[in-house]
Design a protein around this motif. Structure first.
Motif, PDB file in Angstrom:
ATOM      1  N   ALA A 108       4.581  26.239  71.535  1.00  0.00           N
ATOM      2  CA  ALA A 108       5.042  27.396  72.302  1.00  0.00           C
ATOM      3  C   ALA A 108       5.236  27.039  73.770  1.00  0.00           C
ATOM      4  CB  ALA A 108       4.040  28.545  72.164  1.00  0.00           C
ATOM      5  N   ALA A 109       4.304  26.256  74.329  1.00  0.00           N
ATOM      6  CA  ALA A 109       4.413  25.847  75.735  1.00  0.00           C
ATOM      7  C   ALA A 109       5.624  24.943  75.938  1.00  0.00           C
ATOM      8  CB  ALA A 109       3.135  25.132  76.174  1.00  0.00           C
ATOM      9  N   LEU A 110       5.883  24.042  74.987  1.00  0.00           N
ATOM     10  CA  LEU A 110       7.047  23.162  75.091  1.00  0.00           C
ATOM     11  C   LEU A 110       8.337  23.953  74.974  1.00  0.00           C
ATOM     12  CD1 LEU A 110       5.820  20.111  72.967  1.00  0.00           C
ATOM     13  CD2 LEU A 110       6.179  20.165  75.435  1.00  0.00           C
ATOM     14  N   ALA A 111       8.337  24.979  74.125  1.00  0.00           N
ATOM     15  CA  ALA A 111       9.528  25.828  74.010  1.00  0.00           C
ATOM     16  C   ALA A 111       9.773  26.579  75.304  1.00  0.00           C
ATOM     17  CB  ALA A 111       9.360  26.807  72.852  1.00  0.00           C
ATOM     18  N   ALA A 112       8.699  27.081  75.909  1.00  0.00           N
ATOM     19  CA  ALA A 112       8.829  27.855  77.149  1.00  0.00           C
ATOM     20  C   ALA A 112       9.305  26.997  78.313  1.00  0.00           C
ATOM     21  CB  ALA A 112       7.499  28.508  77.502  1.00  0.00           C
TER      22      ALA A 112
ATOM     23  N   HIS B 214      24.093  31.216  70.872  1.00  0.00           N
ATOM     24  CA  HIS B 214      24.162  30.160  71.897  1.00  0.00           C
ATOM     25  C   HIS B 214      22.772  29.681  72.288  1.00  0.00           C
ATOM     26  CE1 HIS B 214      25.310  28.014  75.534  1.00  0.00           C
ATOM     27  NE2 HIS B 214      24.456  28.755  76.216  1.00  0.00           N
ATOM     28  N   PHE B 215      21.855  30.612  72.526  1.00  0.00           N
ATOM     29  CA  PHE B 215      20.505  30.233  72.946  1.00  0.00           C
ATOM     30  C   PHE B 215      19.738  29.533  71.820  1.00  0.00           C
ATOM     31  CE2 PHE B 215      20.728  33.855  76.195  1.00  0.00           C
ATOM     32  CZ  PHE B 215      21.092  32.977  77.205  1.00  0.00           C
ATOM     33  N   LEU B 216      19.987  29.923  70.575  1.00  0.00           N
ATOM     34  CA  LEU B 216      19.350  29.221  69.444  1.00  0.00           C
ATOM     35  C   LEU B 216      19.842  27.776  69.370  1.00  0.00           C
ATOM     36  CD1 LEU B 216      19.378  31.967  66.658  1.00  0.00           C
ATOM     37  CD2 LEU B 216      17.365  31.029  67.826  1.00  0.00           C
ATOM     38  N   GLN B 217      21.125  27.569  69.614  1.00  0.00           N
ATOM     39  CA  GLN B 217      21.675  26.202  69.634  1.00  0.00           C
ATOM     40  C   GLN B 217      21.061  25.390  70.767  1.00  0.00           C
ATOM     41  OE1 GLN B 217      23.956  24.499  67.802  1.00  0.00           O
ATOM     42  NE2 GLN B 217      24.576  26.092  66.349  1.00  0.00           N
ATOM     43  N   GLN B 218      20.979  25.989  71.951  1.00  0.00           N
ATOM     44  CA  GLN B 218      20.434  25.295  73.108  1.00  0.00           C
ATOM     45  C   GLN B 218      18.960  24.959  72.912  1.00  0.00           C
ATOM     46  OE1 GLN B 218      23.409  24.355  74.547  1.00  0.00           O
ATOM     47  NE2 GLN B 218      22.154  24.406  76.378  1.00  0.00           N
ATOM     48  N   SER B 219      18.207  25.901  72.378  1.00  0.00           N
ATOM     49  CA  SER B 219      16.781  25.685  72.163  1.00  0.00           C
ATOM     50  C   SER B 219      16.544  24.556  71.162  1.00  0.00           C
ATOM     51  CB  SER B 219      16.131  26.983  71.673  1.00  0.00           C
ATOM     52  OG  SER B 219      14.743  26.834  71.573  1.00  0.00           O
ATOM     53  N   ALA B 220      17.322  24.543  70.086  1.00  0.00           N
ATOM     54  CA  ALA B 220      17.183  23.478  69.084  1.00  0.00           C
ATOM     55  C   ALA B 220      17.537  22.124  69.675  1.00  0.00           C
ATOM     56  CB  ALA B 220      18.073  23.785  67.883  1.00  0.00           C
ATOM     57  N   LEU B 221      18.560  22.089  70.511  1.00  0.00           N
ATOM     58  CA  LEU B 221      18.963  20.834  71.149  1.00  0.00           C
ATOM     59  C   LEU B 221      17.869  20.314  72.062  1.00  0.00           C
ATOM     60  CD1 LEU B 221      21.334  18.828  71.620  1.00  0.00           C
ATOM     61  CD2 LEU B 221      22.046  20.276  73.517  1.00  0.00           C
ATOM     62  N   GLN B 222      17.238  21.193  72.810  1.00  0.00           N
ATOM     63  CA  GLN B 222      16.188  20.786  73.749  1.00  0.00           C
ATOM     64  C   GLN B 222      14.939  20.295  73.021  1.00  0.00           C
ATOM     65  OE1 GLN B 222      15.867  24.393  75.982  1.00  0.00           O
ATOM     66  NE2 GLN B 222      17.885  24.139  76.891  1.00  0.00           N
ATOM     67  N   LEU B 223      14.650  20.884  71.857  1.00  0.00           N
ATOM     68  CA  LEU B 223      13.452  20.504  71.113  1.00  0.00           C
ATOM     69  C   LEU B 223      13.719  19.433  70.064  1.00  0.00           C
ATOM     70  CD1 LEU B 223      11.803  24.013  70.602  1.00  0.00           C
ATOM     71  CD2 LEU B 223      11.139  22.241  72.217  1.00  0.00           C
ATOM     72  N   GLY B 224      14.991  19.067  69.877  1.00  0.00           N
ATOM     73  CA  GLY B 224      15.331  18.023  68.920  1.00  0.00           C
ATOM     74  C   GLY B 224      15.131  18.446  67.477  1.00  0.00           C
ATOM     75  N   VAL B 225      15.435  19.712  67.165  1.00  0.00           N
ATOM     76  CA  VAL B 225      15.285  20.203  65.796  1.00  0.00           C
ATOM     77  C   VAL B 225      16.612  20.774  65.317  1.00  0.00           C
ATOM     78  CG1 VAL B 225      12.830  20.698  66.107  1.00  0.00           C
ATOM     79  CG2 VAL B 225      14.513  22.488  66.583  1.00  0.00           C
TER      80      VAL B 225
END
Length: 504
Positions: A471-475, A324-335
């Motif tokens: 890394a800062a954008l991911a955080a 779930h978190f991998l999906q959310q992180s990819a969605l937020q970063l557009g990847v």
């Protein structure tokens, strides 16, 4: 980003604000009277409405206060800044009762006006993100029996206004439970306001909770509504209540008793209708015995206690939460979302997660940015989780994920990290320890210096800056302003770097 709507019959005011905001890359749309604004709002949708509304208080054809009231009906979360002359101060103070974000006295200092509007934009964007998460993301995930007990408790408490105390370790999801209790309660249409009492200095916490009157203390240039007023008709979440200063506990007890309080410097009681949900990771009974927490306040808050399990108590939920978190992180970063192998999930399952669900979420953000391949293997996991040591898992003392070597696939870099982790007295890799990524940097530098290249400095600097910014954008879930603040650079600098490094 949606535009800043400016409403003023004075052309010079509109012109000055438009030019100043455009220099800050903030789009604008201007109006001369409230009637045109209301017509535009009726024709607007969620995508082309205003990000922030800046309105004069007195205009031909309508009042800014009337406009504020009607705007709040359609966009209750929209920050509205009221512009006023000093002679209109009483009216401006009244505007706060209608939900104004702030007031801007005329004549105003242009840089301060732009900064105020930018703060309103950031507040608006935070609200949008929170609303999107509540609307699109499952509130909570968990199949473990301990979490099913929590879900059942939320269901039983959904139609009650009783005060709830949520206990659990840091990072276990106490605010998520509080939001779920609010969303499924009869107060769901009211505001949900959260405050971390441990994160605000003692001198400011009283004003944050109860608000203050103009002139109550140095710097109090306007009347300000506190969190209790902001949460009127809804839910107030008091996180880390165990760290609240003792003298403020007395004021909190009174509000919980009769619903009345005084703003700092105020002489008139303010009535509020708020459901309080408190949370703490501390043992409040022990705090009471130590004299650090009022016993009567403890009993007032501890009507219903809801304990959240630590992630190590619900290991069966780790695979579901990770995906779930991998999906959310990819969605937020557009990847493209990354997948994780069963072997890597086993590695994660063997980790104790001292930071609980929050730590797992941060690891997934880290992996989305740092993992070199589309499928995450055990070797891609951050050092805090553990690395392969023969056929066993070497789990170092938990620490913040260290930055990997600058070149994802550099054999020298990977070898340096693995060699350090395999050492008999291996310690966690630390950015200031002289090992880990610094060894990788040195190896990459030596490899490049051995060639005929004459741009080694530029090449390694580019790699370093790219990784640091990503890394800062991911955080920060892609929020550039917050990322720039964490890195200690200006927002214009991070925007320029993103463009120069091709990170768009």
């Amino acid at each position: 980003m949606k535009p800043i709507w400016i409403v003023d019959d004075d052309q010079s005011i509109r012109f000055v604000l438009e030019k100043a905001l455009l220099r800050e890359n903030l789009p604008t749309r201007s109006f001369t009277n409230p009637r045109d604004v209301l017509n535009a709002l009726n024709a607007a949708n969620d995508d082309n409405g205003p990000q922030v509304l800046v309105s004069d208080i007195r205009m031909p054809g309508g009042s800014g206060l009337e406009l504020l009231e009607k705007v709040k009906e359609k966009y209750p979360g929209l920050p509205v800044i009221i512009m006023t002359a000093y002679s209109d101060l009483d009216s401006a103070v009244s505007a706060f009762q209608g939900g104004a974000f702030e007031y801007l006295p005329k004549p105003f200092d242009l840089p301060k006006a732009v900064e105020l509007i930018r703060r309103a934009v950031e507040e608006s964007q935070r609200e949008e993100v929170a609303e999107e998460r509540m609307a699109e993301t499952p509130e909570m995930l968990g199949q473990a029996p301990a979490m099913q007990d929590v879900f059942r408790a939320i269901g039983r408490l959904s139609q009650s206004n009783v005060t709830v105390m949520i206990t659990g370790e840091s990072g276990s999801g106490k605010e998520l439970v509080a939001r779920a209790l609010h969303k499924h309660s009869t107060r769901a249409n009211g505001p949900f306001v959260a405050i971390n009492t441990a994160a605000i200095p003692k001198d400011l916490l009283e004003s944050e909770l109860f608000g203050h009157e103009r002139g109550a203390f140095t710097g109090a240039q306007t009347m300000r509504r506190g969190r209790f007023e902001q949460a009127d008709g809804g839910t107030l979440f008091l996180d880390e209540i165990g760290d609240m200063p003792f003298d403020l506990q007395t004021r909190l007890l009174r509000v919980l008793s009769d619903g009345h309080f005084y703003r700092v410097g105020g002489h008139s009681a303010v009535k509020t209708n708020v459901r309080v949900i408190a949370a703490t990771h501390q043992n409040l009974e022990q705090r009471v015995k130590e004299g650090a927490f009022r016993e009567d306040l403890f009993h007032r808050l501890n009507v219903i206690r809801l304990r959240l399990p630590a992630l190590r108590e619900r290991k069966e939920d780790v695979p579901m939460l990770t995906r779930h978190f991998l999906q959310q992180s990819a969605l937020q970063l557009g990847v493209e979302p990354k997948r994780i192998s069963d072997a890597a999930l086993t590695w994660l399952g063997n980790f104790s997660f001292p930071g609980n669900v929050r730590q797992l979420e941060n690891i997934c953000h880290w992996l989305t940015v740092m993992a070199p391949a589309q499928v995450i293997e055990p070797k891609d996991l951050p050092p805090e989780v553990g690395v392969i040591a023969g056929d066993s898992v070497a789990l170092p003392t938990p620490a913040t994920p260290a930055t990997p070597a600058l070149q994802e696939s550099s054999p020298a870099s990977v070898a340096a990290i693995v060699a350090q982790a395999d050492a008999p007295t291996a310690a966690p890799v630390s950015p200031i320890s002289g090992g880990g990524w610094e060894l990788g940097l040195e190896a990459d530098a030596m490899a490049l210096l051995a060639t005929d290249r004459h741009d080694v400095w530029d090449e390694l600097t580019r790699r370093f800056e790219s990784r640091l910014i990503l890394a800062a954008l991911a955080a920060t879930r892609g929020r550039r302003i917050e990322a720039a603040q964490k890195l200690g650079i200006g927002r214009n600098t991070i925007t320029r770097k993103i463009q120069e490094l091709g990170l768009e």
